[in-house]
Design an enzyme around this catalytic site. Structure first.
Site, mmCIF file in Angstrom:
data_model
loop_
_atom_site.group_PDB
_atom_site.id
_atom_site.type_symbol
_atom_site.label_atom_id
_atom_site.label_comp_id
_atom_site.label_asym_id
_atom_site.label_seq_id
_atom_site.Cartn_x
_atom_site.Cartn_y
_atom_site.Cartn_z
ATOM 1 N N GLU A 1 0.813 -1.222 0.000
ATOM 2 C CA GLU A 1 0.000 0.000 0.000
ATOM 3 C C GLU A 1 0.846 1.272 0.000
ATOM 4 O O GLU A 1 0.491 2.264 -0.634
ATOM 5 C CB GLU A 1 -0.947 0.001 1.205
ATOM 6 C CG GLU A 1 -1.969 -1.132 1.204
ATOM 7 C CD GLU A 1 -1.406 -2.456 1.706
ATOM 8 O OE1 GLU A 1 -0.260 -2.473 2.202
ATOM 9 O OE2 GLU A 1 -2.111 -3.479 1.611
ATOM 10 N N HIS B 1 -13.982 -0.244 4.098
ATOM 11 C CA HIS B 1 -13.863 -1.012 5.346
ATOM 12 C C HIS B 1 -13.391 -0.137 6.510
ATOM 13 O O HIS B 1 -12.522 -0.517 7.277
ATOM 14 C CB HIS B 1 -12.939 -2.223 5.169
ATOM 15 C CG HIS B 1 -13.486 -3.256 4.218
ATOM 16 N ND1 HIS B 1 -13.729 -2.975 2.893
ATOM 17 C CD2 HIS B 1 -13.843 -4.545 4.398
ATOM 18 C CE1 HIS B 1 -14.211 -4.055 2.296
ATOM 19 N NE2 HIS B 1 -14.300 -5.018 3.186
#
Lengths: 281, 313
Positions: B58, B109
């Site tokens: 990420e 999320h």
């Protein structure tokens, strides 16, 4: 390249080194060691390799250069100033309040800087993103990034390398300045990165290992990079940290320390002598 | 009353990307191996050549997106909130925030309602992290319609935007074609006894709380604050002045989120106003089905109403 071209680059590289000393001396801070080890490469990039125009620094089709080892900004600034992106006098404002020359490169303040860097391991990812975008958009520019051999201890560097190979970024060149020293000591002792070229090959790169102070070798490596298709290109360049200033050479102390007035005199005398010698040749 | 339609804001995110992708060729998506969950897979299906898989990395993805944005693309970089705002914080700060890149971070999320995956994946710190970055816009839509509008507004805005979406299907209460403006709160119910300022899935809970309060004779104003930053201070202070009591509600830690932003605005204004915060009380979540988890952590209409009653009493 011709003998004359080589000599011209050598003279320019001495001037870039002078700019590094001017900047760090005036700032009383900064990173001369790694700027000096990369000075020849930066000179070659800005005077021979990169398709850039100081009068049109935002041209969308220009080649991009990302200084992933952003702390060596004094080297980048000196090369940019010598190439005409801004005034040579500006170098003396390095790290001062109000100056466009930040301690680490800022793309929104300094003409010719393509990416804000400083936090190690991130510039290489941004450069890979530029290369990926260029391919996607059909922009034929090339993207170059310069990393430190200490910097590659950051795991993100290898994430970026994986991505560059995965997307077959043959418009992307990662140059690693292997000067063998980082803040806490020799890289081999702090965190031994082993055979960097072999690691890059294992990550899917075509790699050349060269003397980073030899302009003919640099040229040959970049030519090979342009001929390489379907793979990113890596250059591991062996360099001497602090090269050009006798007391800084191979000295870990000069990673992030500025010369005082007396040291400045010594450094400039040495560089002026070197320049005079090159001009007489 | 007919059954309320439910949809997760992450699904709306995927749809919105696919819609906007039709209109804008420079819209590209970066993904870190979660396309099925973040719903960028919907975009990938339509525009595979504009969907760039970055693998499980990420931090690298954020800086890659930053580089791509300098070439004129408008990247939406997606992951779970925990990894987009948490793991990649420093890349977002230095490679996106500091140079003020035109990168949109689509973080799905968010919050406790992740449910069964448990605390490691229940990010309740993302508002705090992203708010602290100068120039970062932080959005948290309250339903699917607003989520689509927010994605569009984020694309049109030039600069970095963090968008937080949820995993859980939640009621859709906005009308299609709602008007949306970054930095503007939305007053959903009028009232002068107390103001409930909520964001994300807590907005619907706030509306339910207002109904409950009305039954007890308390008129609650309900404000949907999709934009956490820049905060609509004008609307907050109007509520402070006219109601004198505010309850904030967010699926986020009470530290560093909407509640603290409202407290700071009110305290600095000098307007006499009491504030109570509903949020996650400085603790980690745990595994379980989302709906009972939300109740357990006090992220419910009942808890909002209770806090409001304490203030009004």
């Amino acid at each position: 390249m011709t003998y004359e071209e080589n000599m011209d680059l050598q003279r320019k590289a001495v001037k870039v080194r002078m700019g590094i000393i001017e900047g760090t001396h005036a700032a009383k801070a900064g990173h001369p060691g790694g700027s000096l080890s990369a000075a020849d490469m930066l000179t070659y990039l800005y005077f021979k390799e990169l398709n850039v125009d100081p009068k049109d620094p935002k041209n969308p089709d220009r080649d991009r250069f990302v200084l992933s080892k952003g702390h060596t900004a004094p080297g980048l600034y000196a090369a940019l100033a010598l190439r005409g992106f801004f005034s040579w006098e500006d170098l003396k404002t390095l790290r001062q309040i109000g100056s466009h020359l930040q301690g680490h490169p800022n793309m929104n303040l300094t003409p010719g800087v393509d990416m804000s860097t400083g936090s190690l391991g991130q510039g290489v990812s941004a450069a890979a993103g530029m290369a990926l975008a260029a391919k996607h958009m059909g922009n034929e520019c090339r993207v170059y990034t310069l990393l430190g051999d200490g910097e590659i201890e950051e795991g993100q560097v290898w994430e970026a390398f994986m991505l560059a190979a995965n997307y077959k970024l043959d418009n992307f060149v990662a140059i690693i300045d292997k000067n063998g020293l980082q803040i806490d000591g020799p890289t081999a002792e702090v965190m031994d990165s082993g055979d960097i070229a072999a690691k890059l090959r294992a990550f899917g790169f075509e790699v050349e290992e060269i003397n980073g102070h030899d302009f003919d070798a640099i040229e040959a490596a970049f030519n090979k990079a342009k001929e390489t298709k379907g793979k990113p290109f890596g250059i591991v360049m062996h360099t001497v940290k602090g090269l050009g200033v006798s007391y800084m050479e191979n000295s870990v102390d000069w990673h992030g320390k500025a010369p005082n007035d007396a040291e400045y005199e010594t450094a400039m005398n040495e560089l002026n002598a070197k320049l005079a010698k090159l001009e007489a040749m | 009353m007919a059954e309320v339609k439910k949809m997760a804001t992450r699904d709306a995110y995927g749809q919105a990307l696919a819609e906007l992708g039709e209109e804008h060729e420079n819209l590209v998506v970066f993904e870190a191996d979660l396309a099925a969950a973040t719903k960028t897979g919907v975009f990938r299906k339509k525009f595979p050549e504009r969907h760039f898989e970055c693998g499980i990395a990420e931090g690298n993805m954020m800086a890659v997106a930053a580089g791509a944005s300098t070439m004129g693309l408008v990247p939406f970089a997606s992951s779970f909130a925990m990894f987009a705002a948490g793991r990649a914080f420093e890349q977002v700060r230095n490679s996106i925030g500091y140079p003020h890149m035109n990168v949109k971070i689509g973080a799905t999320h968010g919050g406790i309602s992740v449910g069964e995956d448990g605390a490691s994946h229940q990010c309740c710190e993302d508002f705090a992290l992203m708010r602290s970055i100068p120039g970062m816009v932080v959005l948290c839509p309250s339903d699917a319609v607003e989520a689509r509008a927010a994605v569009r507004a984020a694309y049109e805005y030039v600069g970095p935007v963090y968008l937080r979406f949820g995993r859980l299907a939640i009621p859709v209460f906005h009308d299609e074609g709602m008007s949306f403006e970054i930095g503007k709160g939305e007053t959903l119910a009028e009232g002068d006894d107390v103001a409930i300022i909520a964001t994300g899935l807590m907005v619907y809970e706030a509306l339910q709380a207002a109904e409950q309060l009305k039954a007890g004779g308390i008129n609650a104003r309900v404000i949907n604050m999709c934009t956490i930053k820049p905060l609509d201070t004008e609307l907050v202070l109007k509520a402070a002045r006219e109601c004198g009591k505010i309850v904030t509600a967010e699926e986020h830690s009470i530290i560093g989120g909407l509640g603290e932003a409202v407290c700071a605005a009110v305290a600095e204004s000098g307007i006499p106003c009491k504030v109570k915060r509903v949020g996650v009380n400085d603790e980690f979540g745990h595994s379980g089905p989302a709906v009972p988890l939300l109740k357990q952590f006090g992220l419910s209409a009942e808890n909002i109403a209770e806090k409001a009653k304490v203030l009004v009493k």
